[in-house]
Design an enzyme around this catalytic site. Structure first.
Site, PDB file in Angstrom:
ATOM      1  N   HIS A 167      -6.392   4.676  -2.240  1.00 49.90           N
ATOM      2  CA  HIS A 167      -6.216   3.454  -1.449  1.00 49.90           C
ATOM      3  C   HIS A 167      -6.543   3.802   0.018  1.00 49.90           C
ATOM      4  O   HIS A 167      -5.668   3.797   0.885  1.00 49.90           O
ATOM      5  CB  HIS A 167      -4.793   2.926  -1.621  1.00 49.90           C
ATOM      6  CG  HIS A 167      -4.599   1.498  -1.189  1.00 49.90           C
ATOM      7  ND1 HIS A 167      -3.953   0.553  -1.961  1.00 49.90           N
ATOM      8  CD2 HIS A 167      -4.960   0.843  -0.055  1.00 49.90           C
ATOM      9  CE1 HIS A 167      -3.912  -0.616  -1.323  1.00 49.90           C
ATOM     10  NE2 HIS A 167      -4.518  -0.466  -0.157  1.00 49.90           N
ATOM     11  N   GLU A 201      -2.464  -7.414  -6.229  1.00 50.31           N
ATOM     12  CA  GLU A 201      -1.887  -7.750  -4.917  1.00 50.31           C
ATOM     13  C   GLU A 201      -1.945  -9.257  -4.706  1.00 50.31           C
ATOM     14  O   GLU A 201      -2.933  -9.908  -5.064  1.00 50.31           O
ATOM     15  CB  GLU A 201      -2.652  -7.105  -3.748  1.00 50.31           C
ATOM     16  CG  GLU A 201      -2.478  -5.624  -3.623  1.00 50.31           C
ATOM     17  CD  GLU A 201      -3.255  -5.040  -2.438  1.00 50.31           C
ATOM     18  OE1 GLU A 201      -3.574  -5.774  -1.477  1.00 50.31           O
ATOM     19  OE2 GLU A 201      -3.545  -3.833  -2.493  1.00 50.31           O
ATOM     20  N   ARG A 259       3.719  -0.444  -7.869  1.00 55.07           N
ATOM     21  CA  ARG A 259       2.365   0.095  -7.712  1.00 55.07           C
ATOM     22  C   ARG A 259       2.298   0.865  -6.399  1.00 55.07           C
ATOM     23  O   ARG A 259       2.481   0.277  -5.330  1.00 55.07           O
ATOM     24  CB  ARG A 259       1.355  -1.072  -7.702  1.00 55.07           C
ATOM     25  CG  ARG A 259      -0.047  -0.648  -7.395  1.00 55.07           C
ATOM     26  CD  ARG A 259      -1.071  -1.792  -7.376  1.00 55.07           C
ATOM     27  NE  ARG A 259      -2.317  -1.217  -6.920  1.00 55.07           N
ATOM     28  CZ  ARG A 259      -3.051  -1.677  -5.918  1.00 55.07           C
ATOM     29  NH1 ARG A 259      -2.740  -2.795  -5.292  1.00 55.07           N
ATOM     30  NH2 ARG A 259      -4.143  -1.036  -5.543  1.00 55.07           N
ATOM     31  N   TRP A 305       2.282  -8.049  -2.814  1.00 52.55           N
ATOM     32  CA  TRP A 305       2.009  -7.194  -1.657  1.00 52.55           C
ATOM     33  C   TRP A 305       2.813  -7.743  -0.502  1.00 52.55           C
ATOM     34  O   TRP A 305       2.550  -8.852  -0.075  1.00 52.55           O
ATOM     35  CB  TRP A 305       0.517  -7.165  -1.294  1.00 52.55           C
ATOM     36  CG  TRP A 305       0.329  -6.228  -0.140  1.00 52.55           C
ATOM     37  CD1 TRP A 305       0.425  -6.504   1.193  1.00 52.55           C
ATOM     38  CD2 TRP A 305       0.069  -4.816  -0.231  1.00 52.55           C
ATOM     39  NE1 TRP A 305       0.267  -5.371   1.939  1.00 52.55           N
ATOM     40  CE2 TRP A 305       0.038  -4.319   1.084  1.00 52.55           C
ATOM     41  CE3 TRP A 305      -0.122  -3.929  -1.302  1.00 52.55           C
ATOM     42  CZ2 TRP A 305      -0.189  -2.963   1.368  1.00 52.55           C
ATOM     43  CZ3 TRP A 305      -0.351  -2.588  -1.010  1.00 52.55           C
ATOM     44  CH2 TRP A 305      -0.392  -2.126   0.315  1.00 52.55           C
ATOM     45  N   ASN A 347      -6.974  -8.245  -6.333  1.00 54.05           N
ATOM     46  CA  ASN A 347      -6.165  -8.461  -5.131  1.00 54.05           C
ATOM     47  C   ASN A 347      -6.553  -9.817  -4.561  1.00 54.05           C
ATOM     48  O   ASN A 347      -7.688 -10.016  -4.127  1.00 54.05           O
ATOM     49  CB  ASN A 347      -6.443  -7.380  -4.086  1.00 54.05           C
ATOM     50  CG  ASN A 347      -5.969  -5.996  -4.524  1.00 54.05           C
ATOM     51  OD1 ASN A 347      -5.325  -5.859  -5.564  1.00 54.05           O
ATOM     52  ND2 ASN A 347      -6.277  -4.996  -3.730  1.00 54.05           N
ATOM     53  N   ASN A 354      -8.757   1.176  -4.853  1.00 54.15           N
ATOM     54  CA  ASN A 354      -8.353  -0.097  -4.284  1.00 54.15           C
ATOM     55  C   ASN A 354      -9.480  -0.643  -3.400  1.00 54.15           C
ATOM     56  O   ASN A 354      -9.927   0.031  -2.468  1.00 54.15           O
ATOM     57  CB  ASN A 354      -7.100   0.060  -3.427  1.00 54.15           C
ATOM     58  CG  ASN A 354      -6.608  -1.276  -2.895  1.00 54.15           C
ATOM     59  OD1 ASN A 354      -6.017  -2.060  -3.620  1.00 54.15           O
ATOM     60  ND2 ASN A 354      -6.899  -1.567  -1.634  1.00 54.15           N
ATOM     61  N   GLU A 355      -9.925  -1.841  -3.703  1.00 52.63           N
ATOM     62  CA  GLU A 355     -10.854  -2.605  -2.864  1.00 52.63           C
ATOM     63  C   GLU A 355     -11.999  -1.786  -2.242  1.00 52.63           C
ATOM     64  O   GLU A 355     -12.063  -1.628  -1.025  1.00 52.63           O
ATOM     65  CB  GLU A 355     -10.082  -3.313  -1.748  1.00 52.63           C
ATOM     66  CG  GLU A 355      -9.161  -4.393  -2.274  1.00 52.63           C
ATOM     67  CD  GLU A 355      -8.515  -5.224  -1.161  1.00 52.63           C
ATOM     68  OE1 GLU A 355      -8.705  -4.905   0.025  1.00 52.63           O
ATOM     69  OE2 GLU A 355      -7.828  -6.200  -1.492  1.00 52.63           O
ATOM     70  N   GLU A 400      -0.319  -2.108   8.706  1.00 50.20           N
ATOM     71  CA  GLU A 400      -1.397  -2.971   8.237  1.00 50.20           C
ATOM     72  C   GLU A 400      -2.739  -2.538   8.852  1.00 50.20           C
ATOM     73  O   GLU A 400      -3.404  -3.276   9.571  1.00 50.20           O
ATOM     74  CB  GLU A 400      -1.057  -4.440   8.535  1.00 50.20           C
ATOM     75  CG  GLU A 400      -2.092  -5.479   8.167  1.00 50.20           C
ATOM     76  CD  GLU A 400      -2.494  -5.549   6.694  1.00 50.20           C
ATOM     77  OE1 GLU A 400      -1.854  -4.917   5.847  1.00 50.20           O
ATOM     78  OE2 GLU A 400      -3.490  -6.238   6.420  1.00 50.20           O
ATOM     79  N   TRP A 401      -3.119  -1.274   8.598  1.00 47.34           N
ATOM     80  CA  TRP A 401      -4.434  -0.762   8.980  1.00 47.34           C
ATOM     81  C   TRP A 401      -4.749  -1.056  10.446  1.00 47.34           C
ATOM     82  O   TRP A 401      -3.903  -0.812  11.306  1.00 47.34           O
ATOM     83  CB  TRP A 401      -5.509  -1.295   8.012  1.00 47.34           C
ATOM     84  CG  TRP A 401      -5.147  -1.050   6.558  1.00 47.34           C
ATOM     85  CD1 TRP A 401      -4.836  -1.993   5.619  1.00 47.34           C
ATOM     86  CD2 TRP A 401      -5.015   0.223   5.888  1.00 47.34           C
ATOM     87  NE1 TRP A 401      -4.548  -1.395   4.412  1.00 47.34           N
ATOM     88  CE2 TRP A 401      -4.646  -0.047   4.537  1.00 47.34           C
ATOM     89  CE3 TRP A 401      -5.187   1.545   6.269  1.00 47.34           C
ATOM     90  CZ2 TRP A 401      -4.442   0.967   3.598  1.00 47.34           C
ATOM     91  CZ3 TRP A 401      -4.985   2.564   5.334  1.00 47.34           C
ATOM     92  CH2 TRP A 401      -4.625   2.270   4.019  1.00 47.34           C
TER      93      TRP A 401
HETATM   94  C1  GBH Z   1      -5.454  -5.583   1.024  1.00 50.38           C
HETATM   95  O1  GBH Z   1      -6.593  -5.818   1.735  1.00 50.38           O
HETATM   96  C2  GBH Z   1      -5.208  -4.125   0.999  1.00 50.38           C
HETATM   97  O2  GBH Z   1      -5.407  -3.602  -0.287  1.00 50.38           O
HETATM   98  C3  GBH Z   1      -3.863  -3.737   1.517  1.00 50.38           C
HETATM   99  O3  GBH Z   1      -3.848  -2.377   1.811  1.00 50.38           O
HETATM  100  C4  GBH Z   1      -3.525  -4.595   2.696  1.00 50.38           C
HETATM  101  O4  GBH Z   1      -2.374  -4.174   3.365  1.00 50.38           O
HETATM  102  C5  GBH Z   1      -3.348  -5.977   2.189  1.00 50.38           C
HETATM  103  O5  GBH Z   1      -4.443  -6.408   1.469  1.00 50.38           O
HETATM  104  C6  GBH Z   1      -3.058  -6.996   3.277  1.00 50.38           C
HETATM  105  O6  GBH Z   1      -4.131  -7.102   4.154  1.00 50.38           O
HETATM  106  O7  GBH Z   1      -9.800 -15.531   2.079  1.00 50.38           O
HETATM  107  O8  GBH Z   1      -8.781 -15.910   4.188  1.00 50.38           O
HETATM  108  O9  GBH Z   1      -7.426 -15.210   2.356  1.00 50.38           O
HETATM  109  C7  GBH Z   1      -6.886  -7.168   1.856  1.00 50.38           C
HETATM  110  C8  GBH Z   1      -8.323  -7.399   2.211  1.00 50.38           C
HETATM  111  C9  GBH Z   1      -8.183  -9.486   3.240  1.00 50.38           C
HETATM  112  C10 GBH Z   1      -9.981  -9.053   1.774  1.00 50.38           C
HETATM  113  C11 GBH Z   1      -8.315 -10.934   3.035  1.00 50.38           C
HETATM  114  C12 GBH Z   1     -10.180 -10.528   1.616  1.00 50.38           C
HETATM  115  C13 GBH Z   1      -9.767 -12.676   2.487  1.00 50.38           C
HETATM  116  C14 GBH Z   1      -9.016 -13.500   3.486  1.00 50.38           C
HETATM  117  N1  GBH Z   1      -8.596  -8.783   2.065  1.00 50.38           N
HETATM  118  N2  GBH Z   1      -9.679 -11.253   2.763  1.00 50.38           N
HETATM  119  S1  GBH Z   1      -8.752 -15.138   2.967  1.00 50.38           S
END
Ligand code: GBH
Length: 452
Positions: A118, A355, A74, A402, A298, A162-163, A409-410
């Site tokens: 994305h 993801e 993906r 993922w 995800n 994406n999200e 990582e942003w």
């Molecule tokens: C995704 O965002 C993105 O699509 C991706 O680009 C990114 O690299 C990847 O994940 C890793 O961050 O409930 O404590 O587990 C993830 C965004 C982060 C939203 C975790 C929900 C919940 C944290 N998500 N969050 S937890």
């Protein structure tokens, strides 16, 4: 123990996080190019200008994917690489990259799954109001058409967005992701509405222009909550959270999933957001609701839902003593049981886990091997829960780890490593981690090796 014969095992990435080549040829800037260059916005000021240099090294990367035994990959397309100004002129060079990547994957026996957006929004469109501009759904549809016309002779599986929860929530409301806006609630909800219209128009475009039947979905946040215990009270609280739409479920799921799948905003959201809800027409809601072939999710973890004596419940996001990933997210394997199960119950679509994974402080030993027992342990726990949901009849079609490799990582820059493949950024050397070899066995045995 087996997964279904046609279950898809894959891994995922996103353009801005891996490609680099941020100013290659006539590529336009994205809001992540401009945001990450602003002082203080990202970890140590890091940007995705080079990232994994995947743009130049994609052949090597596809060879590594093949070595792992991936069945599907993906990836996302960078909108401003293909349309430098976001609309109008198409970059032949930009489009050609995805053409070559698709061919390379197919030659390696790996099915390409394409995400159209994305997070790397064209900067020029941002200057024209971005997702607040009522024309923005049309811009996305026009861009979608270019990609679909180019790739749909070889690509079957598509994800529009994406999200949206994150690029609107973090990017337009909290301001910690690009484009770094802190809009008021009415403006954020208007942007969200345009995003959903963009999704709907894009699905129409994919179906209208695909040169062979397409399977279309999207890839929203998929955490739905897990019960704090097996007590009937906690299970009832989780049910209440999902089916009567509690606060966390509203923003993370229903505000988006309900319009996209059911064709209407959730009642409780309309009441909660009141006058901040944008004016919308029935025709718009019909555009947003397009038939989908799968609901992507995800899933990294979920808050725990705990009943309170008054018949209500609380959402707990921190628990003393719970194991955490390197990003301080809690390890909650049951999120991969409850997420697919509850989303399937609510939306009645096949689920694809688009993801799942973790960041980890991987250990590079003196012989150059990269050891990540924590990742193997987490994946093992999570995949057993996914299997449990499927054994109970939840229709899950695939799983994408993922990420295929460590990447940008942003706002956390290169601090977090999520990959099956380790990337040494100064040299761009790739090293498959222990987890990559472990995943090979999962794929080869179709999950049988998870049972021990
Ligand atoms: C995704 O965002 C993105 O699509 C991706 O680009 C990114 O690299 C990847 O994940 C890793 O961050 O409930 O404590 O587990 C993830 C965004 C982060 C939203 C975790 C929900 C919940 C944290 N998500 N969050 S937890």
């Amino acid at each position: 123990m087996h997964f279904p014969k046609d279950f898809v095992w894959g891994a995922a990435s996103a353009a801005y996080q891996v490609e680099g080549a941020a100013q290659e040829g006539d590529k336009g800037l994205s809001v992540w190019d401009t945001f990450s260059r602003e002082p203080g916005k990202t970890w140590q000021g890091e940007t995705g200008a080079v990232a994994c240099d995947h743009y130049h090294r994609y052949k090597e990367d596809v060879t590594l994917m093949k070595g792992i035994g991936l069945q599907a990959y993906r990836f996302s397309v960078s909108w401003p690489r293909v349309m430098p100004a976001g609309t109008g002129a198409v970059s032949a060079q930009g489009l050609d990259f995805y053409d070559r990547l698709t061919d390379e994957l197919l030659a390696a026996g790996i099915e390409p799954w394409v995400t159209l957006f994305h997070w790397d929004y064209p900067h020029d469109l941002y200057l024209r109001g971005g997702w607040l501009n009522p024309e923005s759904p049309r811009w996305f549809a026009d861009y979608s058409e270019v990609i679909v016309k180019k790739l749909s002779d070889r690509v079957t599986n598509w994800m529009t967005l994406n999200e949206p929860q994150c690029f609107i929530g973090l990017g337009h409301d909290q301001g910690c992701h690009a484009p770094g806006l802190k809009l008021n609630r009415a403006e954020s909800l208007l942007a969200a509405h345009h995003v959903m219209l963009a999704h709907g128009l894009s699905v129409q475009v994919i179906r209208a222009h695909a040169s062979r039947p397409a399977r279309v979905g999207w890839a929203p946040v998929g955490m739905a909550g897990v019960p704090a215990s097996d007590s009937p009270e906690d299970l009832a609280a989780l049910h209440q959270h999902v089916f009567r739409v509690g606060k966390g479920f509203l923003w993370n799921n229903a505000w988006w999933g309900d319009p996209v799948v059911l064709g209407h905003y959730p009642e409780i959201g309309l009441r909660t957001f009141g006058n901040d809800v944008p004016k919308f027409t029935e025709a718009e809601m019909r555009t947003i609701k397009q038939p989908l072939d799968f609901y992507g999710a995800n899933i990294y973890g979920s808050p725990l839902i705990k009943a309170t004596p008054d018949g209500g419940y609380v959402e707990q996001t921190y628990h003393e003593g719970f194991p955490q990933t390197h990003s301080y997210w809690e390890v909650t394997p049951e999120s991969l049981y409850w997420g697919p199960k509850l989303l399937h119950e609510r939306y009645k679509l096949p689920i694809v886990v688009t993801e799942n994974g973790m960041s980890n402080a991987d250990w590079v030993s003196l012989d150059g091997q990269v050891h990540d027992p924590q990742r193997i342990d987490l994946l093992h726990r999570y995949l057993l829960q996914l299997h449990r949901a499927m054994a109970e009849g939840v229709d899950v079609r695939g799983y994408f780890h993922w990420s295929i490799m460590d990447n940008y990582e942003w706002a956390d820059g290169y601090k977090q490593r999520f990959g099956l493949i380790h990337v040494d950024y100064p040299t761009q050397k790739r090293t498959p981690k222990d987890s990559a070899r472990w995943y090979t066995e999962v794929i080869r045995s179709n999950g049988a090796c998870l049972q021990r």
